[in-house]
Enzyme design. Structure first.
Site, mmCIF file in Angstrom:
data_model
loop_
_atom_site.group_PDB
_atom_site.id
_atom_site.type_symbol
_atom_site.label_atom_id
_atom_site.label_comp_id
_atom_site.label_asym_id
_atom_site.label_seq_id
_atom_site.Cartn_x
_atom_site.Cartn_y
_atom_site.Cartn_z
ATOM 1 N N ASP A 116 -15.922 -1.431 -3.459
ATOM 2 C CA ASP A 116 -15.406 -0.558 -2.404
ATOM 3 C C ASP A 116 -13.924 -0.317 -2.697
ATOM 4 O OD1 ASP A 116 -15.046 -0.678 1.262
ATOM 5 O OD2 ASP A 116 -14.300 0.687 -0.278
ATOM 6 N N ASP B 188 -12.887 0.821 6.404
ATOM 7 C CA ASP B 188 -11.962 0.153 5.480
ATOM 8 C C ASP B 188 -11.874 -1.347 5.732
ATOM 9 O OD1 ASP B 188 -11.588 2.809 4.922
ATOM 10 O OD2 ASP B 188 -9.524 2.521 4.299
ATOM 11 N N HIS C 191 -5.152 -4.174 12.942
ATOM 12 C CA HIS C 191 -6.001 -2.983 13.102
ATOM 13 C C HIS C 191 -7.233 -3.263 13.947
ATOM 14 C CE1 HIS C 191 -3.590 -0.851 10.229
ATOM 15 N NE2 HIS C 191 -3.846 -1.718 9.290
ATOM 16 N N ASP D 262 4.736 -4.013 9.154
ATOM 17 C CA ASP D 262 3.698 -3.651 8.180
ATOM 18 C C ASP D 262 3.729 -2.121 8.009
ATOM 19 O OD1 ASP D 262 0.710 -4.850 7.172
ATOM 20 O OD2 ASP D 262 0.841 -2.693 7.522
ATOM 21 N N HIS E 100 1.372 -0.072 7.805
ATOM 22 C CA HIS E 100 0.288 0.650 8.500
ATOM 23 C C HIS E 100 0.469 0.514 10.008
ATOM 24 C CE1 HIS E 100 -1.527 -0.425 4.556
ATOM 25 N NE2 HIS E 100 -2.061 0.773 4.657
ATOM 26 N N ASP F 90 3.521 -4.845 2.963
ATOM 27 C CA ASP F 90 3.180 -3.645 2.190
ATOM 28 C C ASP F 90 4.248 -2.572 2.416
ATOM 29 O OD1 ASP F 90 0.301 -3.124 4.414
ATOM 30 O OD2 ASP F 90 2.441 -3.354 4.833
ATOM 31 N N TYR G 122 0.279 -6.139 -0.729
ATOM 32 C CA TYR G 122 -0.737 -6.098 -1.789
ATOM 33 C C TYR G 122 -0.160 -6.116 -3.194
ATOM 34 C CZ TYR G 122 -3.053 -5.043 2.472
ATOM 35 O OH TYR G 122 -3.468 -5.143 3.787
HETATM 36 C C1 LIG Z 1 -3.115 -5.320 7.316
HETATM 37 C C2 LIG Z 1 -3.008 -3.951 6.698
HETATM 38 O O1 LIG Z 1 -2.328 -3.077 7.603
HETATM 39 O O2 LIG Z 1 -2.176 -4.010 5.562
HETATM 40 C C3 LIG Z 1 -4.385 -3.411 6.344
HETATM 41 C C4 LIG Z 1 -4.329 -2.049 5.684
HETATM 42 C C5 LIG Z 1 -5.706 -1.391 5.587
HETATM 43 C C6 LIG Z 1 -5.674 -0.150 4.712
HETATM 44 C C7 LIG Z 1 -7.009 0.582 4.729
HETATM 45 N N1 LIG Z 1 -7.019 1.684 3.786
HETATM 46 C C8 LIG Z 1 -6.975 1.219 2.400
HETATM 47 C C9 LIG Z 1 -7.072 2.372 1.427
HETATM 48 C C10 LIG Z 1 -6.871 1.864 0.010
HETATM 49 N N2 LIG Z 1 -6.074 2.808 -0.740
HETATM 50 ZN ZN LIG Z 2 -0.586 -2.787 6.116
#
Ligand SMILES: CC(O)(O)CCCCCNCCCN
Ligand SMILES: [Zn+2]
Length: 697
Positions: free
Chosen positions: A22, A94, A137, A174, A176, A294, A334
């Site tokens: 995935d 995701d 999330h 973060d 996101h 990140d 990451y």
């Molecule tokens: C804890 C967190 O906020 O780091 C999780 C982030 C989930 C990202 C989902 N999409 C990922 C797309 C890969 N290119």
């Molecule tokens: Zn994140």
């Protein structure tokens, strides 16, 4: 006063991983956790922390945020076949499941609760939990974005329920948007009265005084890559205009990054011009951090350019809130190089080590300024410190999301490129500098009859012939006063010890603070490039010392300085001088911090003018915040008779958190105007003062 930093980690949380293909989830690997913990061990930081064991969150604790049906469904996953797990996963976005992820999710949530217990029971002052799976999330009945249970949201509810904590600040750095946290609290009944907003109309002086009685509330701040809703999770409600609902209005703060490549300057300007003013006004009892890394350079998700040492400063700027009660819980991150570096920077600051200097900061980029201005104007009706924000004119705000929605601009393809198409140029950055603790944390130069505070080291007065002869040239009238000469030459040698990092910071009681400051400034060695002089209270500072830019003077007082303001001679005139806490803090957060960061001094001299009128807690906040600069090399000069200030000042220089101010009322209109006028005038020189994009060239 609680001491110590908790560290919570257990390798059990590395024991689950993606079992099928995935592309969206492959970056969430167990090594994220192990490399972070190993870096803490390697750098000798783990040993300095108080190791707190993990525990599983109970059903009741998980149900503080999640629904019963969701919990029951997740409970079944350990017994699922691979096919069932894939099937079960499909209903969410995701995220992936694994036979051991339920156990790890309980441990991750339980770790956050262990951290809250340790801090609230004062076993430690602050702490960090290194956990997997992340949490911000996940929603009431859904997993999302690698998250299963919302660790930090559960921790916030738990703190309120178990410890009666009234106000919790959640800072989500973060990259996101933690939509799970936003949903959890945006319709959160704000306690009995909700956010009672009582407006006193004082007709005769025709000034509306907004007094915010803030009850039982959770303030959620998040910045996140957004790109006009093109970046995951592509939610309309992640934009700056989601301010919270009804009584929760003002308690949800979203700062969207509409471009990648954001740097340290962008992050700091958002802290100085939005988060910190609001956070001080909110006056939380506890700070929880959704500590995702990140947002650091090198991360494939964020694609930002802020360096790991920025987290040392973000952490420090939050440590002066809530009496230092801060719980950081790992979310994302990451890049297996910048993640551990950022984790180490964060933990080292929690431990109280000197901060690294942030070099060549400039101003925020245009896109960041647009987001900043939109956010400040969306929030200004809720927060006194933002009340006088200029409203964005259509001209200088290109919120492309709106233009896309109105069909003006054709839909661009999703910005998220596949892993392979990502711009392949590898980001490089310097390893964060070492942050050695000086053998003497704080030194004092005091009259013999004044006791030296515990933990401080008294520097006995000594006269250096060389220094004295040079002094005599400048301070003729002191030439005869042996005692003054002895004090001055001792101060000069103290500063020399700071330069060699033998001493962290110093405090002194002197006969004449201005003369002492002049003497120090004139006698610092040439390889001390820049000296920031902060003067609190009225009094004449000779402006010639700031002429060549080697010295920057910033004075906060109540007398308008007739002196010509210049780039290096800034005088902030406040209606009530240093007595009005909110006016003073507005000047510190909105002017002093940005200018100080951009100036990047090698030494800070904090001068408490006689009869400054500044109150203890504000003085301690200022002293704490100034530790952001010059690797903590601060020299505090106070008038001889102010013996009572020695202890409080020393406690801050020794790393104690400043006590929280009360919930700040809106600053007086005149003070806000004064600070705004000054900010507008100086932002041409000091780009970090900018908050609106019309000034960018
Ligand atoms: C804890 C967190 O906020 O780091 C999780 C982030 C989930 C990202 C989902 N999409 C990922 C797309 C890969 N290119
Ligand atoms: Zn994140």
């Amino acid at each position: 006063m609680a001491h110590g930093t908790a560290l919570i980690y257990d390798e059990e949380m590395t024991k689950y991983k993606l079992l099928w293909v995935d592309p969206a989830c492959k970056i969430e690997v167990p090594e994220r956790l192990s490399v972070s913990y190993e870096a803490l061990v390697r750098n000798g930081l783990a040993d300095r922390c108080v190791s707190i064991p993990v525990r599983e969150a109970t059903d009741a604790e998980i149900l503080l945020v999640h629904s019963d049906e969701y919990l029951e469904a997740v409970k079944k996953t350990p017994y699922m076949t691979l096919e069932d797990l894939k099937e079960f996963t499909l209903q969410f976005g995701d995220v992936y499941f694994h036979p051991n992820i339920y156990r790890c999710a309980k441990l991750a949530a339980g770790s956050a609760l262990q951290l809250v217990d340790s801090v609230m029971m004062e076993r430690v002052r602050n702490g960090m939990a290194l956990v997997r799976p992340p949490g911000h999330h996940s929603m009431r009945s859904a997993a999302s974005g690698f998250c299963v249970f919302n660790n930090v949201a559960i921790a916030a509810r738990y703190a309120k329920q178990k410890y009666g904590v009234k106000r919790v600040l959640i800072v989500d750095w973060d990259i996101h948007h933690g939509q799970g946290v936003q949903y959890c609290f945006e319709d959160d009944p704000r306690g009995v009265f909700g956010k009672g907003r009582i407006i006193f109309g004082c007709l005769k002086c025709n000034i509306l005084v907004f007094v915010l009685f803030i009850f039982n509330s959770v303030l959620y701040f998040s910045w996140h890559r957004y790109e006009h809703q093109k970046f995951w999770p592509q939610l309309r409600e992640s934009d700056y205009d989601s301010v919270g609902k009804e009584k929760g209005a003002g308690f949800n703060i979203n700062l969207p990054w509409n471009q990648v490549g954001m740097e340290n300057s962008d992050y700091l300007s958002v802290f100085c011009h939005v988060l910190l003013p609001v956070a001080y006004e909110f006056c939380p009892d506890l700070v929880l951090v959704c500590a995702g890394f990140d947002s650091a350079i090198g991360d494939p998700e964020g694609e930002m350019c802020a360096t790991p040492d920025i987290f040392a400063h973000l952490t420090h700027l939050l440590m002066n809130l809530a009496g230092g009660r801060l719980c950081a819980v790992l979310e994302g991150g990451y890049n297996l190089t910048s993640l551990p570096q950022s984790v180490c920077q964060t933990v080292q600051t929690l431990l109280g080590d000197p901060l690294p200097q942030l070099a060549n900061l400039s101003g925020p980029c245009r896109s960041a300024l647009e987001s900043l201005q939109c956010l400040r104007s969306a929030q200004k009706q809720y927060w006194g410190s933002l009340k006088h924000t200029a409203s964005p004119t259509a001209a200088n705000i290109s919120t492309k999301r709106i233009r896309i929605a109105e069909g003006e601009v054709e839909e661009e393809e999703k910005t998220e490129l596949g892993e392979e198409e990502k711009n392949s140029e590898e980001k490089v950055w310097h390893e964060p500098p070492k942050r050695p603790c000086p053998p003497i944390r704080a030194a004092s130069v005091l009259p013999d009859d004044v006791a030296c505070p515990d933990g401080c080291k008294r520097i006995t007065k000594d006269i250096h012939p060389l220094v004295v002869s040079r002094l005599k040239d400048h301070l003729v009238q002191e030439a005869e006063d042996g005692d003054a000469l002895a004090t001055f030459s001792t101060l000069v040698s103290l500063v020399q010890k700071m330069e060699k990092n033998e001493v962290g910071s110093g405090l002194a009681l002197v006969g004449d603070v201005i003369k002492a400051m002049m003497c120090v400034v004139q006698h610092v060695s040439p390889d001390l490039n820049r000296v920031l002089v902060v003067c609190v209270g009225n009094g004449k500072i000779p402006s010639h010392i700031s002429r060549d830019g080697k010295v920057l003077v910033l004075q906060i007082s109540s007398d308008a300085s007739e002196e010509q303001q210049s780039k290096h001679y800034i005088s902030v005139c406040l209606q009530k001088g240093c007595c009005n806490t909110s006016g003073f803090m507005q000047a510190v957060l909105g002017l002093l911090l940005p200018v100080g960061y951009e100036y990047n001094p090698d030494l800070v001299v904090l001068v408490r003018m006689p009869d400054s009128g500044v109150c203890d807690v504000v003085w301690k906040q200022l002293t704490g915040l100034l530790q952001s600069f010059a690797k903590g090399h601060t020299l505090v000069l106070m008038q001889e008779k102010e013996n009572s200030c020695v202890g409080p000042t020393a406690s801050i220089l020794l790393g104690d958190p400043a006590p929280p101010l009360e919930t700040l009322q809106a600053p007086d209109r005149e003070d806000v105007d004064a600070v705004e006028r000054l900010r507008r005038r100086l932002q041409a020189d000091w780009k970090l003062l900018q908050t609106t994009s019309e000034y960018t060239s």
